[in-house]
Design an enzyme around this catalytic site. Sequence first.
Site, mmCIF file in Angstrom:
data_model
loop_
_atom_site.group_PDB
_atom_site.id
_atom_site.type_symbol
_atom_site.label_atom_id
_atom_site.label_comp_id
_atom_site.label_asym_id
_atom_site.label_seq_id
_atom_site.Cartn_x
_atom_site.Cartn_y
_atom_site.Cartn_z
ATOM 1 N N CYS A 1 1.030 -1.257 -0.102
ATOM 2 C CA CYS A 1 -0.144 -0.221 0.235
ATOM 3 C C CYS A 1 0.787 1.371 0.252
ATOM 4 O O CYS A 1 0.383 1.983 -0.195
ATOM 5 C CB CYS A 1 -1.359 0.256 1.100
ATOM 6 S SG CYS A 1 -2.565 -0.980 0.820
ATOM 7 N N HIS B 1 -9.473 3.516 -1.504
ATOM 8 C CA HIS B 1 -7.812 3.146 -1.868
ATOM 9 C C HIS B 1 -7.775 2.060 -3.080
ATOM 10 O O HIS B 1 -7.748 0.556 -2.138
ATOM 11 C CB HIS B 1 -8.290 1.866 -0.331
ATOM 12 C CG HIS B 1 -7.003 2.168 0.154
ATOM 13 N ND1 HIS B 1 -5.606 2.633 -0.431
ATOM 14 C CD2 HIS B 1 -6.432 0.250 0.386
ATOM 15 C CE1 HIS B 1 -5.221 1.525 -0.501
ATOM 16 N NE2 HIS B 1 -4.684 0.449 0.636
#
Lengths: 134, 400
Positions: B83, B348
């Site tokens: 991430c 996201h």
Amino acid sequence: MSGQIPFVDYLALEPEPHLVANECTSCGARFFDRRNACASCFATEFTKVPIGTEGELRSFTIVAFAAPGIPVPFVAGIIDCDGTTVRGNVINIEPDAEHVKLGMKVRLTTVPVGEDTAGTEAVNFAFEPLEGAV
Amino acid sequence: MASGDVWILGIRMTKFGKRPDDDIIDLAAEAAMAALADAGVTMADMGILAAGNLMNAQAGVGQQLQKQIGQTGIPVYNVANACATGATALRTAIMAIKAGECDYGLAVGVEKLSGAGLLTGGSRKADDEEWTPHGRYGAVGGVDGRIGTEIMPGVFAQVGMEYAHKYGGADFELFARISEKNHSHSTLNPLAAYTKKMSLEEIMGDIMIAYPNTRPMCSANCDGAAAAVVVSDAKLATLDPDQRRRAIKVSASILTSDPWQEACQILPDVNTLTRMAATQAYEQAGVSPEDLDLVELHDCFATAELVHYDNLMLCKEGEAVPFFESGATWRDGSTPVNVSGGLESKGHPIAATGIANIWEVCHHLRGEAGDRQIEGAKVGLAHVIGLGSACGVHILEKAA
């Protein structure tokens, strides 16, 4: 052969069920898998050590939504066994926030996973409340 | 003044959400073209392209993007770092400029995640007919669900609950109130995947994923891209006054990985490497947490946002709960956090996140954030963390 196989190789079933770690002989860091060098101090000698079977529930989650094939809900815990952190399910307790409490004392127990076609039973570990099943 | 600083000259994010008609290259091209236009430059100026994408890491997204918007022979770095992929791509372009290899760099992060479901690594395989040890732990069957959990909502639930155990005061309702804040903030962000305000009751009453994280307390899987053009100090000095006025200084660009901690093989330690990155970033930028006008931090789950208040030293150690309860992190508070809506509501798309959060900060520092503008914002911080682990922290400052 007892007809049993531990679910993972760091679970020893004899004489009493317990976990076994590879401990760095230099700094004492513990690993449940093999390492070429210690991740903490880079030394290369390890020895097998038994892990205490009682501990404290340092964190948990109650998984209610998991990948297909995984029964829910279940309690996934992070257990501090005398300074060595262990991951495992917490069983023999109602899987809800009223019963599962941070800091509760737990102990290692075993869970049969099932027999394979040769009749060998796989045995997994989990933790249960020290003060008896709730 | 040739200080060696690197500046963001242009930056944009696409609308996050479901983008069924666009593939990853369409999204990357949209963000990259918009960032180039925002910077007032073209692909002919770029000396490096860093392209972040996690789910198709072998696809050569950077080269595919060049074929879509301009092939000039410059070095391409295809980046994957969980991430933290977007932040890593940006930092790659920054490093090339700092190394003196070029004056301009383009960094892009793109992901298509709509409908991806839980990021779990798929379903449990059927057990073998005969128990046979596999892998590093000699497991005779799938361990997820049998020896704890591997799903991200569960892992980060444990991260938050560990903090609750250590310092007290955090419970289901408190974590849900963090999510309430972010879902409230995103009502002002037209590029967010979700812009609907949610009440505390709605959040707590939604589908439980992994206690205490219900569905709206989890980052929203969606499609999106973001891109940034970075420029050297020396080159910026030669540009038009308007380009210089809108340029944002990268006062710190830090990437860390997780150092050994006792429990890190059991529960990923997202704390130590974040604290390390923040410490280094504040030192590099010469600012302190009190100087920050806004923070975009990695609220992949509501339980994660709480611990990062502490890790980024926005509050005193152990005081994240009273810090949140004081209202400090709401958009009208002393340290607004995730005024974009954060990962829980803005969304996201993994590799886009580490650039999109910087876009949000730059948008405010430029005074261009419209309805959600944090008035007078001069300094901001953007944080991402990828499990495994990698942490990126950038501190950004308005041109003096």
